[in-house]
Structures are given as structure tokens and as C-alpha cells.
Scaffold this motif. Structure first.
Motif, PDB file in Angstrom:
ATOM      1  N   ALA A 274      45.073  44.050  46.234  1.00 31.71           N
ATOM      2  CA  ALA A 274      44.446  43.446  45.181  1.00 31.71           C
ATOM      3  C   ALA A 274      43.384  42.599  45.582  1.00 31.71           C
ATOM      4  O   ALA A 274      42.501  42.289  44.751  1.00 31.71           O
ATOM      5  N   GLY A 275      43.029  42.156  46.648  1.00 31.23           N
ATOM      6  CA  GLY A 275      41.949  41.217  47.219  1.00 31.23           C
ATOM      7  C   GLY A 275      42.152  40.176  46.238  1.00 31.23           C
ATOM      8  O   GLY A 275      43.144  39.422  46.005  1.00 31.23           O
TER       9      GLY A 275
ATOM     10  N   LEU B 284      29.637  34.311  42.564  1.00 29.56           N
ATOM     11  CA  LEU B 284      29.257  35.382  41.483  1.00 29.56           C
ATOM     12  C   LEU B 284      28.929  34.821  40.243  1.00 29.56           C
ATOM     13  O   LEU B 284      29.598  35.019  39.222  1.00 29.56           O
ATOM     14  N   ASP B 285      28.066  33.795  40.299  1.00 26.91           N
ATOM     15  CA  ASP B 285      27.627  32.880  39.120  1.00 26.91           C
ATOM     16  C   ASP B 285      28.853  32.351  38.502  1.00 26.91           C
ATOM     17  O   ASP B 285      28.948  31.943  37.430  1.00 26.91           O
ATOM     18  N   GLY B 286      29.998  31.845  39.489  1.00 33.26           N
ATOM     19  CA  GLY B 286      31.072  31.030  38.921  1.00 33.26           C
ATOM     20  C   GLY B 286      31.998  31.748  38.124  1.00 33.26           C
ATOM     21  O   GLY B 286      33.112  31.332  37.724  1.00 33.26           O
ATOM     22  N   ALA B 287      32.041  33.249  38.187  1.00 31.73           N
ATOM     23  CA  ALA B 287      32.969  34.278  37.621  1.00 31.73           C
ATOM     24  C   ALA B 287      34.123  34.243  38.496  1.00 31.73           C
ATOM     25  O   ALA B 287      35.354  34.604  37.702  1.00 31.73           O
ATOM     26  N   TYR B 288      34.182  33.994  39.903  1.00 33.35           N
ATOM     27  CA  TYR B 288      35.383  34.194  40.638  1.00 33.35           C
ATOM     28  C   TYR B 288      35.515  32.929  41.650  1.00 33.35           C
ATOM     29  O   TYR B 288      34.554  32.503  42.112  1.00 33.35           O
TER      30      TYR B 288
ATOM     31  N   ALA C 293      35.184  41.488  51.168  1.00 29.57           N
ATOM     32  CA  ALA C 293      33.925  41.400  50.062  1.00 29.57           C
ATOM     33  C   ALA C 293      34.012  39.681  49.669  1.00 29.57           C
ATOM     34  O   ALA C 293      34.201  39.724  48.248  1.00 29.57           O
ATOM     35  N   TRP C 294      34.019  39.037  50.308  1.00 30.20           N
ATOM     36  CA  TRP C 294      34.440  37.747  49.612  1.00 30.20           C
ATOM     37  C   TRP C 294      33.490  36.929  48.653  1.00 30.20           C
ATOM     38  O   TRP C 294      33.773  36.504  47.778  1.00 30.20           O
ATOM     39  N   ASN C 295      32.017  37.330  48.824  1.00 25.76           N
ATOM     40  CA  ASN C 295      31.168  36.670  48.044  1.00 25.76           C
ATOM     41  C   ASN C 295      30.368  37.759  47.232  1.00 25.76           C
ATOM     42  O   ASN C 295      29.299  37.512  46.737  1.00 25.76           O
ATOM     43  N   ARG C 296      31.043  38.869  46.904  1.00 24.50           N
ATOM     44  CA  ARG C 296      30.329  39.957  46.252  1.00 24.50           C
ATOM     45  C   ARG C 296      31.423  40.775  45.635  1.00 24.50           C
ATOM     46  O   ARG C 296      32.638  40.862  46.063  1.00 24.50           O
ATOM     47  N   ILE C 297      30.832  41.679  44.596  1.00 23.71           N
ATOM     48  CA  ILE C 297      31.918  42.805  44.271  1.00 23.71           C
ATOM     49  C   ILE C 297      31.667  43.914  45.073  1.00 23.71           C
ATOM     50  O   ILE C 297      30.514  44.639  45.210  1.00 23.71           O
TER      51      ILE C 297
END
Length: 347
Positions: A207-208, A167-171, A179-183
Motif C-alpha cells: 500500500a505504500g 504533492l502540494d500538501g495532499a499527502y 516514490a516518496w515525493n511523487r505519485i
């Protein structure tokens, strides 16, 4: 509950297609409890499981369980790979890495969850693969032979589920977690409907990798602490990294546990996007219902519970039984956001 993949995984031992000497060192990755494990009696068995409900069941059955291990040199490594392709290949490569030279790697998957691909993957790594089919599953195995092992592929696959920026480095995240690579759109909808007036001690159930907790802390400055409950330790470890910016400013505690068995408290508010799948694909409304009951027991009188769920899941009766007031805040994109308030006297 029946577990066809576990039953089929042990089939080579039960049929005599594979033999292990008494006292052999055996590793079981993504282990699950079940009657089929009787086939491993008399062996030195270590179970690796980072999912709390399965960990709890294994410990209750008397098995040695670890969240992870660096040990190698096992005579046999059993594995039940996850459904996510990158994680499954990494788990298979990890099994090969942990087996001794000449040791066995034995893996199984349901036919509808990549069994044929699993057979091909093991053959690509080890040079060949034996197989048996039963219970609409396929178990595949072979010995680790240095001359046949594809070491280049092994190295590539070992890295497939490594933590990485998304997510552009946010997480920070990794394949295999929810949902490992998306919100997740349901979590996003819930975050959008959380008030900025939340305050005091809060909890995030399921909490994921920490998205909802981070949303709460960014939105509601009067929140003083958050407890993050998560069954999958791999996700909880990522949440700690994703919330590092709040370290020293807010009190945060990660709790690796099965929420349906109860939580601590009392909390001023709780947020949750409850899971509705476990190891299979079928909807599991009972898991979400367990989250609702846990939230009700963990809140103080007057405390608020904010949850999101797929519109079709039958949670309303459980909510009305557990809480004094229930309000639907949103119904969008197939999801519903609900606010429930705990009344005096425990309801």
C-alpha cells in the motif's frame, strides 16, 4: 542468498581492526540476517528493522528485533544505510546519536550505491573515518568523540527523513519509501482504470503511503472497508495519516507484513502495484508472482484483482495459473494494467 554489504560490515570485527568486549551493548540499524552475524555472538544485540521480510528473517534466526528504538548509550552501532541520500544521512546521524561517548559507529555500502559518499559523510560527522574494502563494498567506522563531533551537522541530518507534506500538501511522506515525493506513474495508471463499481471488502497489497487505497475510497462509494498490507512500517504509518479523512466512515486496517507469505480475507476485490526490487537493484519477478498468488488465495469466488506492473515483467503465466479470467486493461508508458477474476473452485 549472498549479502556482500552485510559480510563487509562485520569485517572490522573479523579482522581485529575493531574489538568489542564480551557483553557489549550493540545496536544494528536496518539489520539483516545472515551468517556474518555470528561475529556478534556474545554481545547484547538489538536489531532495528522496519521492513517485514528482513524482520521475519531476523526473528527466525533468534535475534531481538524492534521496528524502532529510542535507546541510547550503545558501545557500537552498526548500520546498513538505504540508497536514498537523505534517508541514508539520517540513518547515519541516528547511529551517531545512539552511540555512547567513545562508542563506535560502523557503516557499510556497496561501491555502486554510494560507498565513497558514505565514507565522506561519516568523516564529516565524526571528524575522521577508518575504512576497509571487500566484496565490492566499503565499511567505514570511527569512535564518537565530543571534541570532533559536528553537532550542527548531526542535528541537520537527524531531520532529513522526517515526515513532511508533499504533492502540494495532499499527502504526508518521507524520504526512503517508494516514490516518496511523487505519485508513481504505474500507480496513477492503475487508479485511472479502477471502476467506480468496486464494492464491499477490499485490500491494497503493497500500500505504500496510501495513494491507491485513497483513490479507491474516493472513486468507489460502495467500498465498505480496506485492509492495507505493507512491508515497510515507515510507509504504513504514513498511510494511516493520509487516510485520516475516512476515519469513522470506512473500516481500515493496516497490516505490517510480507504479502508473499499470505494474506487474510476473503476479499471482494484487491488492488496492487507489486514491488519488483528488494534490497538490491535487480528485478525480482518472484516478489510480484508471490503477490499474485497471495491475491488469488485471499479473494472470494468471483472476486477481482487489479494490478499494474512494468510491461516486461513475466506475470502472465502466474496469473493464468491462479485465476479463471485475465484481461489486460491498459498498456501505456511501459506499464500494463491487468484485471483477473477468481473462478469457482478456488481458481
Amino acid at each position: 542468498m549472498s549479502d556482500p554489504a552485510l559480510d563487509t560490515l562485520l569485517l572490522p570485527l573479523e579482522t581485529g581492526a575493531v574489538e568489542l568486549a564480551s557483553g557489549a551493548r550493540v545496536l544494528f540499524l536496518r539489520a539483516r540476517a545472515g551468517q556474518a552475524l555470528a561475529a556478534l555472538k556474545g554481545l547484547e544485540l538489538l536489531c532495528v528493522q522496519s521492513f517485514a521480510p528482513d524482520r521475519d528473517a531476523l526473528e527466525k534466526a533468534g535475534f531481538q528485533v524492534a521496528a524502532d528504538t529510542d535507546e541510547t548509550g550503545f558501545d557500537a552501532v552498526f548500520v546498513l544505510p538505504g540508497r536514498q541520500r537523505q534517508e541514508a544521512r539520517a540513518q547515519l546521524a541516528n547511529a551517531v546519536e545512539r552511540a555512547r561517548e567513545g562508542g563506535l559507529v560502523i557503516a557499510c555500502a556497496p561501491n555502486t550505491e554510494g560507498a565513497k559518499t558514505l565514507e565522506g559523510d561519516l568523516a564529516d560527522l565524526l571528524g575522521s573515518a577508518e575504512k576497509l574494502t571487500k566484496n565490492k563494498c566499503r565499511v567505514v567506522w570511527d569512535a564518537v568523540r565530543p571534541e570532533a563531533l559536528n553537532r550542527e551537522l548531526l542535528g541537520e541530518w537527524l531531520a532529513l527523513d522526517a515526515p513532511r507534506r508533499v504533492l502540494d500538501g495532499a499527502y504526508m511522506s518521507r524520504p526512503g519509501i517508494f516514490a516518496w515525493n511523487r505519485i508513481d506513474p504505474a500507480s496513477k495508471l492503475l487508479a485511472d482504470h479502477l471502476p467506480d463499481t468496486l464494492k464491499g471488502r477490499g485490500a491494497d497489497l503493497g500500500a505504500g503511503f496510501g495513494y491507491l487505497t485513497r483513490s479507491v475510497l474516493e472513486k468507489a462509494p460502495k467500498v465498505t472497508s480496506m485492509d492495507l498490507y505493507e512491508a515497510e512500517k515507515r510507509a504504513l504509518d504514513l498511510a494511516e495519516q493520509n487516510l485520516a479523512g475516512f476515519k469513522g466512515k470506512k473500516t481500515m486496517t493496516g497490516i505490517w507484513s510480507d504479502v508473499t507469505k499470505g494474506i487474510e480475507g476473503p476479499y471482494d476485490f484487491i488492488v496492487s502495484n507489486p514491488p519488483f526490487h528488494q534490497s538490491g537493484k535487480a528485478d525480482r519477478a518472484d516478489v510480484g508472482q508471490g503477490f499474485i498468488r497471495a491475491a488469488a488465495s485471499g479473494l472470494r469466488s468471483g472476486g477481482e484483482f487489479y494490478m499494474v506492473a512494468n510491461r516486461h515483467l513475466p506475470y502472465e503465466q502466474t496469473l493464468s495459473q491462479a485465476f479463471a479470467g485475465v484481461t489486460q486493461l491498459a498498456d501505456e508508458g511501459g506499464y500494463k494494467v491487468i484485471r483477473a477474476v477468481k473462478g469457482k473452485g478456488g481458481r
